[in-house]
Write a protein that holds these residues in place. Sequence first.
Motif, PDB file in Angstrom:
ATOM      1  N   CYS A 476       0.835  -1.211   0.000  1.00  0.00           N
ATOM      2  CA  CYS A 476       0.000   0.000   0.000  1.00  0.00           C
ATOM      3  C   CYS A 476       0.864   1.253   0.000  1.00  0.00           C
ATOM      4  CB  CYS A 476      -0.898   0.030   1.229  1.00  0.00           C
ATOM      5  SG  CYS A 476      -2.325  -1.003   1.103  1.00  0.00           S
ATOM      6  N   VAL A 477       1.939   1.243   0.772  1.00  0.00           N
ATOM      7  CA  VAL A 477       2.823   2.408   0.791  1.00  0.00           C
ATOM      8  C   VAL A 477       3.730   2.374  -0.428  1.00  0.00           C
ATOM      9  CG1 VAL A 477       4.387   3.733   2.219  1.00  0.00           C
ATOM     10  CG2 VAL A 477       2.813   2.142   3.267  1.00  0.00           C
ATOM     11  N   GLY A 478       4.228   1.166  -0.725  1.00  0.00           N
ATOM     12  CA  GLY A 478       5.261   1.034  -1.755  1.00  0.00           C
ATOM     13  C   GLY A 478       4.784   1.457  -3.133  1.00  0.00           C
ATOM     14  N   PHE A 479       3.548   1.082  -3.508  1.00  0.00           N
ATOM     15  CA  PHE A 479       3.068   1.435  -4.850  1.00  0.00           C
ATOM     16  C   PHE A 479       3.035   2.947  -5.027  1.00  0.00           C
ATOM     17  CE2 PHE A 479       0.421  -2.691  -5.147  1.00  0.00           C
ATOM     18  CZ  PHE A 479       1.578  -3.393  -5.405  1.00  0.00           C
ATOM     19  N   GLY A 480       2.785   3.663  -3.925  1.00  0.00           N
ATOM     20  CA  GLY A 480       2.756   5.111  -4.036  1.00  0.00           C
ATOM     21  C   GLY A 480       4.148   5.697  -4.139  1.00  0.00           C
ATOM     22  N   LEU A 481       5.035   5.266  -3.250  1.00  0.00           N
ATOM     23  CA  LEU A 481       6.357   5.887  -3.193  1.00  0.00           C
ATOM     24  C   LEU A 481       7.281   5.372  -4.293  1.00  0.00           C
ATOM     25  CD1 LEU A 481       6.910   5.951   0.659  1.00  0.00           C
ATOM     26  CD2 LEU A 481       6.004   7.724  -0.832  1.00  0.00           C
ATOM     27  N   LEU A 482       7.106   4.092  -4.648  1.00  0.00           N
ATOM     28  CA  LEU A 482       8.003   3.505  -5.646  1.00  0.00           C
ATOM     29  C   LEU A 482       7.364   3.541  -7.029  1.00  0.00           C
ATOM     30  CD1 LEU A 482       9.348   0.428  -3.698  1.00  0.00           C
ATOM     31  CD2 LEU A 482      10.516   2.563  -4.145  1.00  0.00           C
ATOM     32  N   TYR A 483       6.577   4.569  -7.302  1.00  0.00           N
ATOM     33  CA  TYR A 483       5.908   4.606  -8.594  1.00  0.00           C
ATOM     34  C   TYR A 483       6.868   4.449  -9.769  1.00  0.00           C
ATOM     35  CZ  TYR A 483       3.314   5.698 -12.638  1.00  0.00           C
ATOM     36  OH  TYR A 483       2.774   5.593 -13.875  1.00  0.00           O
ATOM     37  N   PRO A 484       8.070   5.058  -9.720  1.00  0.00           N
ATOM     38  CA  PRO A 484       8.973   4.902 -10.863  1.00  0.00           C
ATOM     39  C   PRO A 484       9.245   3.442 -11.227  1.00  0.00           C
ATOM     40  CG  PRO A 484       9.774   6.608  -9.419  1.00  0.00           C
ATOM     41  CD  PRO A 484       8.580   6.011  -8.741  1.00  0.00           C
ATOM     42  N   VAL A 485       9.251   2.549 -10.226  1.00  0.00           N
ATOM     43  CA  VAL A 485       9.488   1.131 -10.525  1.00  0.00           C
ATOM     44  C   VAL A 485       8.191   0.471 -10.998  1.00  0.00           C
ATOM     45  CG1 VAL A 485      10.288  -1.051  -9.599  1.00  0.00           C
ATOM     46  CG2 VAL A 485      11.276   1.092  -8.777  1.00  0.00           C
ATOM     47  N   VAL A 486       7.145   0.577 -10.140  1.00  0.00           N
ATOM     48  CA  VAL A 486       5.863  -0.080 -10.454  1.00  0.00           C
ATOM     49  C   VAL A 486       5.312   0.454 -11.771  1.00  0.00           C
ATOM     50  CG1 VAL A 486       3.518  -0.469  -9.654  1.00  0.00           C
ATOM     51  CG2 VAL A 486       5.380  -0.367  -8.021  1.00  0.00           C
ATOM     52  N   GLY A 487       5.379   1.782 -11.926  1.00  0.00           N
ATOM     53  CA  GLY A 487       4.789   2.400 -13.100  1.00  0.00           C
ATOM     54  C   GLY A 487       5.471   1.975 -14.382  1.00  0.00           C
ATOM     55  N   VAL A 488       6.794   2.058 -14.386  1.00  0.00           N
ATOM     56  CA  VAL A 488       7.504   1.815 -15.646  1.00  0.00           C
ATOM     57  C   VAL A 488       7.426   0.352 -16.049  1.00  0.00           C
ATOM     58  CG1 VAL A 488       9.763   1.865 -16.734  1.00  0.00           C
ATOM     59  CG2 VAL A 488       9.011   3.781 -15.321  1.00  0.00           C
ATOM     60  N   TYR A 489       7.553  -0.552 -15.059  1.00  0.00           N
ATOM     61  CA  TYR A 489       7.651  -1.964 -15.429  1.00  0.00           C
ATOM     62  C   TYR A 489       6.302  -2.659 -15.531  1.00  0.00           C
ATOM     63  CZ  TYR A 489      12.621  -1.545 -14.969  1.00  0.00           C
ATOM     64  OH  TYR A 489      13.901  -1.164 -15.157  1.00  0.00           O
ATOM     65  N   ILE A 490       5.312  -2.190 -14.797  1.00  0.00           N
ATOM     66  CA  ILE A 490       4.040  -2.924 -14.781  1.00  0.00           C
ATOM     67  C   ILE A 490       2.912  -2.123 -15.422  1.00  0.00           C
ATOM     68  CG2 ILE A 490       2.348  -4.033 -13.298  1.00  0.00           C
ATOM     69  CD1 ILE A 490       4.556  -4.529 -11.299  1.00  0.00           C
ATOM     70  N   LEU A 491       2.777  -0.849 -15.024  1.00  0.00           N
ATOM     71  CA  LEU A 491       1.588  -0.114 -15.449  1.00  0.00           C
ATOM     72  C   LEU A 491       1.706   0.435 -16.869  1.00  0.00           C
ATOM     73  CD1 LEU A 491       0.896   1.734 -12.122  1.00  0.00           C
ATOM     74  CD2 LEU A 491      -0.410  -0.127 -13.088  1.00  0.00           C
ATOM     75  N   GLU A 492       2.873   0.971 -17.203  1.00  0.00           N
ATOM     76  CA  GLU A 492       2.972   1.591 -18.528  1.00  0.00           C
ATOM     77  C   GLU A 492       2.864   0.577 -19.667  1.00  0.00           C
ATOM     78  OE1 GLU A 492       6.188   4.391 -18.465  1.00  0.00           O
ATOM     79  OE2 GLU A 492       5.130   5.634 -17.009  1.00  0.00           O
ATOM     80  N   PRO A 493       3.467  -0.629 -19.541  1.00  0.00           N
ATOM     81  CA  PRO A 493       3.200  -1.621 -20.595  1.00  0.00           C
ATOM     82  C   PRO A 493       1.717  -1.952 -20.729  1.00  0.00           C
ATOM     83  CG  PRO A 493       5.041  -2.313 -19.249  1.00  0.00           C
ATOM     84  CD  PRO A 493       4.471  -1.101 -18.589  1.00  0.00           C
ATOM     85  N   ALA A 494       1.021  -1.986 -19.568  1.00  0.00           N
ATOM     86  CA  ALA A 494      -0.408  -2.290 -19.617  1.00  0.00           C
ATOM     87  C   ALA A 494      -1.168  -1.176 -20.325  1.00  0.00           C
ATOM     88  CB  ALA A 494      -0.952  -2.480 -18.198  1.00  0.00           C
ATOM     89  N   ARG A 495      -0.791   0.069 -20.016  1.00  0.00           N
ATOM     90  CA  ARG A 495      -1.454   1.194 -20.681  1.00  0.00           C
ATOM     91  C   ARG A 495      -1.196   1.146 -22.187  1.00  0.00           C
ATOM     92  NH1 ARG A 495       1.562   6.627 -20.191  1.00  0.00           N
ATOM     93  NH2 ARG A 495       2.853   5.344 -21.530  1.00  0.00           N
ATOM     94  N   ASP A 496       0.060   0.869 -22.548  1.00  0.00           N
ATOM     95  CA  ASP A 496       0.376   0.847 -23.977  1.00  0.00           C
ATOM     96  C   ASP A 496      -0.397  -0.252 -24.696  1.00  0.00           C
ATOM     97  OD1 ASP A 496       2.031   2.894 -23.433  1.00  0.00           O
ATOM     98  OD2 ASP A 496       3.854   1.689 -23.354  1.00  0.00           O
ATOM     99  N   ALA A 497      -0.592  -1.390 -23.992  1.00  0.00           N
ATOM    100  CA  ALA A 497      -1.349  -2.479 -24.616  1.00  0.00           C
ATOM    101  C   ALA A 497      -2.768  -2.034 -24.924  1.00  0.00           C
ATOM    102  CB  ALA A 497      -1.369  -3.685 -23.682  1.00  0.00           C
ATOM    103  N   LEU A 498      -3.340  -1.182 -24.047  1.00  0.00           N
ATOM    104  CA  LEU A 498      -4.708  -0.725 -24.295  1.00  0.00           C
ATOM    105  C   LEU A 498      -4.751   0.380 -25.345  1.00  0.00           C
ATOM    106  CD1 LEU A 498      -6.417  -0.621 -20.814  1.00  0.00           C
ATOM    107  CD2 LEU A 498      -6.755  -2.218 -22.664  1.00  0.00           C
ATOM    108  N   MET A 499      -3.745   1.259 -25.306  1.00  0.00           N
ATOM    109  CA  MET A 499      -3.765   2.409 -26.214  1.00  0.00           C
ATOM    110  C   MET A 499      -3.604   1.996 -27.665  1.00  0.00           C
ATOM    111  SD  MET A 499      -3.856   5.424 -24.489  1.00  0.00           S
ATOM    112  CE  MET A 499      -2.840   6.594 -25.347  1.00  0.00           C
ATOM    113  N   ASN A 500      -2.714   1.032 -27.900  1.00  0.00           N
ATOM    114  CA  ASN A 500      -2.438   0.659 -29.286  1.00  0.00           C
ATOM    115  C   ASN A 500      -3.143  -0.632 -29.622  1.00  0.00           C
ATOM    116  OD1 ASN A 500      -0.643   2.812 -29.091  1.00  0.00           O
ATOM    117  ND2 ASN A 500       0.961   1.441 -28.375  1.00  0.00           N
ATOM    118  N   GLY A 501      -4.418  -0.525 -29.980  1.00  0.00           N
ATOM    119  CA  GLY A 501      -5.167  -1.719 -30.327  1.00  0.00           C
ATOM    120  C   GLY A 501      -4.547  -2.460 -31.502  1.00  0.00           C
ATOM    121  N   ALA A 502      -3.978  -1.718 -32.422  1.00  0.00           N
ATOM    122  CA  ALA A 502      -3.432  -2.339 -33.633  1.00  0.00           C
ATOM    123  C   ALA A 502      -2.229  -3.210 -33.316  1.00  0.00           C
ATOM    124  CB  ALA A 502      -3.063  -1.267 -34.643  1.00  0.00           C
TER     125      ALA A 502
END
Lengths: 510, 151
Positions: A476-502
Amino acid sequence: MNPLPLYVAIPLGAAFLIPLLGLWWKKSGETLASLFTLILAIMAVLQVSRPAAVYHMGGWAPPVGIALVSDGLSTLLLIAINVVGFLCIIFSIKYMQRYTGLNKYYSLFMLMVAGMNGVVVSGDLFNLYVFLEVASIASYALVAFGVGAEELEAGFKYLILGSVASVMLLFGIGTVYAVTGTLNMADVAREIAMRFGGEMNPALLLAGAFFLMGFGLKAALVPFHAWLPDAHPSAPAPISAMLSGVVIKSLGIYAICRVFFNVYGIAAGGAGAVIFANAMIAFALLSIIVGGILAIGQWDYKRLLAYSSIGQIGYVMLGIGVGARVLATGGQLSIAGLAILGGLFHMFNHVAFKSLLFLSSGAIQHATGTRDMKQLGGLREKMPVTAFTTNMAALSIAGVPPFSGFWSKLVILVATIKAGHTAVAVVAIVFAFVTLVYCIKVQREILYGTVSKLVEKAREVPALMYVPLILLAIACVGFGLLYPVVGVYILEPARDALMNGAEYIQLVLG
Amino acid sequence: MKGMTLIVKTITDFVVGFIIVFGAYIVLYGHLTPGGGFAGGVIIACAFILAMLAHGKDVAFSKLPEMVAHIIDSGGALMFLLIGWFGVTVGFFFMNTFGRGEPFRLLSSGMILPLNIAIAFKVSSSLFLVFSALAIFRRRSFRAMIEDELA
């Protein structure tokens, strides 16, 4: 070797091995289940380092054969399902001792994990449906596991409403098959893009409405939420944590995202896409409002958490809906990306804090024998670890700054305002305060205050029960403070998968 | 006397064997003629259910003890998974690892026959267990449930 079939095969094998060995070995359930879920959790975390991949079942290439696909979005869900599954199994070892027929419990639990993993890696609409049914049927049985009158009623209600959702989904899938002549999601997406461009024909719109209703029911979006406030409190606490933490996300939110972003190609725009995006935002707002208001009035701790889940799922859906609307109307890609990222981030945070809250409700029930908030109070003095971790989760869900819930809600709200939906954002902000109100109620009635008679006799739960709580509190604390790790490795690939349907079409069909 | 009348019992004793043989035929020829593991498994389960209806549950359980049914139940499912797993070791999840054989021969068509047998094990024992669960558990009276709730 590509590990994708293992995500289904390992829990499925465990589900049948447990009752077989359980005939001679009483502890087979907890031993095998914790071993196999640990393996799955490690595999899922390591999946982050792997590039997006496709596995052809039987060597038959799609669209003829069945494909398993792992991209950023699947990886996000795989991590959530398998890590939370492992923690819930660890929690179950001590918590479930009061029940009988434990090997059946662990067997059904593994079946549910197999179903959810299957939904997440499936590259095929019909297989998605089959795995969704596997996970749902296991969860119907698990909700009724206590076999008291209340549990059976909740399980039956969930069964009936879940079956209605399944029928809708099957009808939707049938319609899509009739229109496009294929079931492979990437192939359906290509057909829709080639034949209809932006404009969907009425049959596809109907199928889309069925998908939104069916998956929306699994995700417990208002007005399809009626099963959740009964099912979540009645289930054993680890199952409530699984249901609220991952089932409604993998069967509901993930499937909505996959179908509308990757299959329907909402980014292509057109009138149909805007309708669906508006519907998502409307359901999201309704969920935020109804979930928030109903949660305040509850005195049953688990029921309060169940309504809170409805409200928080509303925030997740709001982020995704706003992203879909911006994409559909041809707005700025950066705003759409921000909104979707916020939605996914809130979903990921909700996995951590809502599982933690439900597990803590189990710990409190284990120690005091009640979950009626009027009979609790002053838990901080008698059960310091449980109280401290519950406090962290409550602060996180309420959106208090250093915790993860704050950042994800902030991203969603900023994106909503940037997209021009100021009125929607105002409602969301007001109901963020409502979230804070019921979290303060939890703190006031359970954690602080005078020590009640029941709490007087309570002792801290055993280590096997509070270690999962501590790990989730760190998240709960880590996802907020360690966003650079969680975001880049887990969330941004997921976002890109949704954004680029093609890209999804490219990935699967090559 | 437990179970049904002598006429039913005698007829049951005559036909049970035939039913099982017919079920086994449906399973083993499922890949060549209409039928298969599920249909054959249901027919085999029907033989045991018939025995239970005619003779009572004690006789049925002496023919197929609950423990054995549980073993076959889980074992059938595991067998199905293992056959699929053979495929993974040579590269694909359900590649046809056994010889494909030729048409109109019993031992042909690769993995379909063993898969049918696995399904038949699973379905027959599961259905038997479901039926025996219904036969064993008595419905509790509504009054007893209310009293439990109040207690």
